[in-house]
Design a protein around this motif. Structure first.
Motif, mmCIF file in Angstrom:
data_model
loop_
_atom_site.group_PDB
_atom_site.id
_atom_site.type_symbol
_atom_site.label_atom_id
_atom_site.label_comp_id
_atom_site.label_asym_id
_atom_site.label_seq_id
_atom_site.Cartn_x
_atom_site.Cartn_y
_atom_site.Cartn_z
ATOM 1 N N LYS A 1 0.756 -1.115 0.015
ATOM 2 C CA LYS A 1 0.064 -0.059 0.026
ATOM 3 C C LYS A 1 0.885 1.153 -0.052
ATOM 4 N N SER A 2 2.097 1.320 0.457
ATOM 5 C CA SER A 2 2.928 2.442 0.374
ATOM 6 C C SER A 2 3.749 2.437 -0.451
ATOM 7 N N TYR A 3 4.044 1.447 -1.295
ATOM 8 C CA TYR A 3 4.939 1.204 -2.449
ATOM 9 C C TYR A 3 4.704 2.351 -3.481
ATOM 10 N N LYS A 4 5.882 3.010 -3.871
ATOM 11 C CA LYS A 4 5.820 4.002 -4.842
ATOM 12 C C LYS A 4 4.683 5.221 -4.480
ATOM 13 N N ARG A 5 4.751 5.462 -3.137
ATOM 14 C CA ARG A 5 3.828 6.477 -2.516
ATOM 15 C C ARG A 5 2.096 6.336 -2.983
ATOM 16 N N GLY A 6 1.871 5.063 -2.729
ATOM 17 C CA GLY A 6 0.537 4.447 -2.874
ATOM 18 C C GLY A 6 0.000 4.058 -4.216
ATOM 19 N N ILE A 7 0.934 3.787 -4.856
ATOM 20 C CA ILE A 7 0.535 3.487 -6.513
ATOM 21 C C ILE A 7 -0.391 2.204 -6.658
ATOM 22 N N PHE A 8 -0.449 1.368 -5.444
ATOM 23 C CA PHE A 8 -1.389 0.229 -5.414
ATOM 24 C C PHE A 8 -2.495 0.279 -4.817
ATOM 25 N N LEU A 9 -2.779 1.774 -4.054
ATOM 26 C CA LEU A 9 -4.092 1.783 -3.386
ATOM 27 C C LEU A 9 -5.232 1.630 -4.287
ATOM 28 N N PRO A 10 -5.375 2.227 -5.305
ATOM 29 C CA PRO A 10 -6.541 2.146 -6.499
ATOM 30 C C PRO A 10 -6.902 0.638 -6.693
ATOM 31 N N TYR A 11 -5.810 -0.189 -6.619
ATOM 32 C CA TYR A 11 -6.157 -1.533 -6.973
ATOM 33 C C TYR A 11 -6.706 -2.280 -5.525
ATOM 34 N N PHE A 12 -6.337 -1.789 -4.487
ATOM 35 C CA PHE A 12 -6.974 -2.560 -3.446
ATOM 36 C C PHE A 12 -8.350 -1.807 -3.141
ATOM 37 N N GLN A 13 -8.558 -0.558 -3.538
ATOM 38 C CA GLN A 13 -10.082 0.011 -3.408
ATOM 39 C C GLN A 13 -10.769 -0.231 -4.379
ATOM 40 N N ALA A 14 -10.581 -1.046 -5.489
ATOM 41 C CA ALA A 14 -10.875 -1.210 -6.566
ATOM 42 C C ALA A 14 -11.575 0.054 -7.261
ATOM 43 N N SER A 15 -10.736 0.879 -7.423
ATOM 44 C CA SER A 15 -11.127 2.237 -8.106
ATOM 45 C C SER A 15 -10.181 2.553 -9.231
ATOM 46 N N ALA A 16 -9.343 1.680 -9.587
ATOM 47 C CA ALA A 16 -8.320 1.823 -11.043
ATOM 48 C C ALA A 16 -9.123 1.945 -12.095
ATOM 49 N N GLU A 17 -8.824 3.118 -12.921
ATOM 50 C CA GLU A 17 -9.375 3.453 -14.290
ATOM 51 C C GLU A 17 -9.443 2.113 -15.132
ATOM 52 N N ALA A 18 -8.435 1.215 -15.048
ATOM 53 C CA ALA A 18 -8.416 0.306 -16.174
ATOM 54 C C ALA A 18 -9.179 -0.872 -15.441
ATOM 55 N N GLY A 19 -9.432 -0.908 -14.380
ATOM 56 C CA GLY A 19 -10.289 -1.859 -13.757
ATOM 57 C C GLY A 19 -9.694 -2.942 -12.925
ATOM 58 N N GLY A 20 -8.337 -2.814 -12.828
ATOM 59 C CA GLY A 20 -7.787 -3.806 -12.155
ATOM 60 C C GLY A 20 -7.908 -3.810 -10.640
ATOM 61 N N THR A 21 -7.883 -4.924 -9.908
ATOM 62 C CA THR A 21 -8.164 -5.136 -8.416
ATOM 63 C C THR A 21 -6.936 -5.877 -7.874
ATOM 64 N N LEU A 22 -7.062 -5.734 -6.623
ATOM 65 C CA LEU A 22 -5.851 -6.695 -6.013
ATOM 66 C C LEU A 22 -6.708 -7.010 -4.390
ATOM 67 N N ASP A 23 -6.508 -8.241 -4.326
ATOM 68 C CA ASP A 23 -6.907 -8.869 -2.876
ATOM 69 C C ASP A 23 -6.052 -9.816 -2.528
#
Length: 733
Positions: free
Chosen positions: A565-587
């Protein structure tokens, strides 16, 4: 009478020889005092020709060789002295022997002598030399390991007229491509002796055209005193230079570009400390001026400090304990495009003398420094990293082999060039064509110190980032060495220490390297819009209560989640939050086993030394990224998410049946084909699911075997990966 005359003549001849020897030594001493190590070497060489067996002569000769950066030869003569006197006459002899061996790339020999230095200074464990020796034992082992890696590209040595047979350093490309640099250029006679007056033999600034073909003195400053470091702010509206003021002090002066108006000078007149090597950058949202200084209040000899650019007369702020050390941190440079601070250090683990490091600016704090490794670093001194992002060019200063020294192996610094194009070509990731191929880079194993993170708590989450726990773990290596060798003979103890060093490098350090590679590849897949589930299992050594260890391993998995969640100043946060523009998610699929699968040979007695400090015990304290699966994306597949994929019943009594239930949510049309388990120990009673939720329930029939047990339930269904694993753990007393 004749014999007496012969003896008298011999006496006077010996006395005359001794006097001439002392004369050469005195001349060498004077040259060293006048900052003329090359001249000193010539004088000490004459003394060596007269009496090469005398310890004082050898030691001073080695000192001059060191000052001339002839590392291998200096190591040889320091070794000649140290083997006889073992630090009794020259207490720092072993320190310089090990240092020169390391800078000559003789890492195995250097580590052996650093171990002797550690023992020599062991009565003062808070002293610099003891701490330095302990640090260098790990550093030399890492250097041996890193030097085996293939160099991704080569730096280009800048040619004449910029590099000369003397010393060039502190290169700084400005936006129009011109290069500003420092050079120490004096005049020498035919014997190689310095003829420049001491007050003239000082570094000065030069400027080369953008083609790097012409050089001239650079003197566009509002004073006439010597200047030898240069830095400009963004858009080059302000310039900071380091030099010597009228009182002979090192200072940093700030002024508007193109103006003769001096804005401010650091430090104030009452401050007698050394200040140099300015570099503009940012701390959080505020523009600052970094610099190096030995001012009081730091962590070591020279530290990195900064002042806020809008109030340069404010109290300097130390850059922090991650960056600064008991040694020297110098030559800061800030890259705004990467939000990283680059600097040189002779303390943090590296290849040789000074190495170049980078540290992320996270908010208003600098993170733990990372070695840039090859080709930026070598066994010699590597420093003064700089880079101009607008033209894609940068340079470092180094006296590595191949420099244009006028004599000796590494006499003088040269400027070495690199480009953004070279870095990008060498920084390519492996080509992953399907998400499933990412599993080829697994498992990633990440290790922890005993009861970390957050010892003596029963929470299942932690605020700590895995890298924080890793750095704290590595700092405990001296303690692990000490405890692991306790009670062994000297030779056995040395072998035990070496084995522990290799465990830290091959397992603990390698885990961080593997994590970085995996994280980059994972990000590439998420940016494609992939919906990804990463399964992580947690393990512990059996030193605490069983249910405590399950919570402990949950915290360990939590620290990995915090890292992502802190990697590259939060670049993964949209994927954890299911809010990434391209639709990617991370669980993250978390399976905290605790100690249930720990090796039976690992002691569960915390009073036993090897219950904590053995390699076998350390290998059990880990988490593993074991698989990557595609979340539901195909309409023919369903996605199933369990509240928990492990249930721990703690200590139970054999013969009593215990009901269990695993609840889950479901997306898509789930079809469970089969559920497999050990029918003697588990009976499945229910596998119901409707309206997006369900459960797997049954009865556990505990084994009559004493000890820790783990039962696996395998679910086969139309889900990514085709199967899912559930675990039931317990212990029978």
């Amino acid at each position: 009478m004749k014999i007496a005359l012969i003896l008298v003549a011999a006496f006077f001849a010996e006395a005359a020889t001794a006097q001439r020897l002392q004369d050469w030594l005195n001349l060498g001493d004077k040259a060293m005092e006048e900052n003329d190590p090359y001249g000193a070497l010539r004088y000490y060489t004459r003394a060596m020709e007269m009496d090469s067996a005398k310890g004082e002569v050898k030691y001073k000769y080695a000192e001059a060789l060191r000052a001339n950066h002839d590392y291998a030869k200096a190591a040889y003569y320091y070794g000649e002295v140290y083997r006889r006197e073992r630090g009794r006459i020259y207490p720092q002899g072993g320190v310089w022997l090990a240092t020169m061996q390391k800078q000559a790339g003789e890492y195995a020999e250097a580590k052996q002598n650093w171990r002797r230095v550690r023992n020599q200074f062991s009565r003062d464990r808070n002293g610099y030399y003891y701490k330095k020796a302990v640090q260098e034992m790990r550093s030399t082992t890492l250097a041996m390991d890193w030097s085996k890696d293939e160099t991704p590209f080569e730096l280009e040595q800048i040619g004449e007229p910029i590099n000369s047979e003397q010393s060039e350093f502190a290169g700084y490309f400005i936006d129009d491509g011109e290069l500003i640099f420092s050079s120490l250029r004096g005049t020498f006679n035919e014997k190689g002796q310095l003829t420049s007056k001491p007050e003239k033999y000082i570094p000065r600034l030069y400027k080369a055209d953008s083609a790097l073909k012409t050089v001239e003195i650079y003197s566009e400053f509002p004073f006439s005193n010597p200047v030898f470091n240069y830095a400009s702010s963004a858009n080059e509206e302000r310039i900071a230079v380091a030099g010597i003021n009228k009182k002979g002090k090192n200072t940093i002066s700030i002024f508007e570009k193109g103006s003769k108006s001096l804005i401010y000078q650091i430090p104030a007149d009452s401050d007698t400390a050394w200040y140099s090597q300015p570099a503009y950058g940012f701390v959080g949202d505020r523009k600052v001026l970094f610099f190096s200084s030995n001012r009081p209040g730091g962590f070591g000899q020279e530290d990195i400090w900064y002042v806020f650019a809008d109030e340069p007369n404010g109290e300097p702020v130390n850059a922090g304990k991650f960056v600064n050390s008991p040694g020297s941190e110098i030559t800061p440079f800030y890259r705004g495009d990467l939000q990283k601070l680059y600097f040189a250090s002779d303390w943090h683990a590296g290849f040789g003398g000074y190495d170049i490091f980078e540290s992320d600016m996270i908010g208003s704090n600098l993170g733990f420094p990372e070695n840039l490794k090859q080709p930026f670093n070598s066994p010699a001194n590597d420093l003064y990293y700089s880079f101009n992002e607008k033209i894609g060019k940068g340079s470092i200063s180094s006296n590595r082999l191949g420099s244009k020294a006028n004599d000796g192996a590494g006499c003088c610094n040269d400027l070495w060039l690199f480009t953004e194009e070279l870095i990008q070509k060498s920084d390519t990731l492996p080509q992953i064509t399907t998400l499933e191929e990412l599993n080829d880079y697994l498992p990633v194993k990440l290790y922890f110190h005993n009861d970390e993170p957050d010892p003596r708590t029963r929470t299942e989450t932690t605020p700590q980032n895995y890298l924080d726990t890793y750095r704290n773990y590595v700092a405990l290596l001296p303690e692990y060495r000490k405890e692991y060798r306790a009670g062994l003979t000297e030779d056995e103890g040395d072998e035990a220490e070496d084995a522990m060093d290799l465990f830290f490098i091959d397992e603990i350090d390698q885990g961080v390297n593997d994590l970085e590679q995996f994280t980059k590849l994972l990000l590439v897949e998420l940016e494609k819009g992939q919906r990804v589930v990463v399964t992580v299992k947690g393990f512990a050594s059996p030193l605490a209560e069983t249910d405590y260890n399950v919570k402990l391993t949950s915290r360990r998995i939590s620290s990995l989640e915090n890292y992502l969640k802190s990697y590259k100043r939060g670049i993964f946060l949209p994927y954890f939050q299911a809010s990434a523009e391209a639709g990617g998610t991370l669980d993250i699929n978390k399976i905290p086993f605790g100690e249930y699968v720990a090796s039976a040979v690992v002691s569960d007695n915390p009073n036993e030394r090897n219950a904590i400090y053995s390699i076998a015990a350390a290998q059990e304290r880990k988490i593993e990224i074991v698989s990557v699966q595609r979340a539901q994306n195909d309409t023919s597949l369903a996605e199933i998410r369990f509240n928990s994929e492990i249930q721990d019943f703690g200590t139970i009594t054999a013969g009593y049946s215990i009901p269990f239930s695993f609840a889950f949510s479901c997306v898509g049309n789930l079809t469970i084909d089969s559920i497999r388990t050990n029918p003697m120990e588990i009976t499945i009673l229910d596998q119901s699911y409707e309206n997006g939720s369900g459960r797997i329930a049954g009865i556990l029939h505990p084994s009559h075997s004493r000890g820790k047990q783990n039962n696996v339930i395998l679910i086969f269904a139309n889900i990514p990966g085709q199967s899912r694993e559930l675990n039931i753990t317990y212990e029978i007393e």
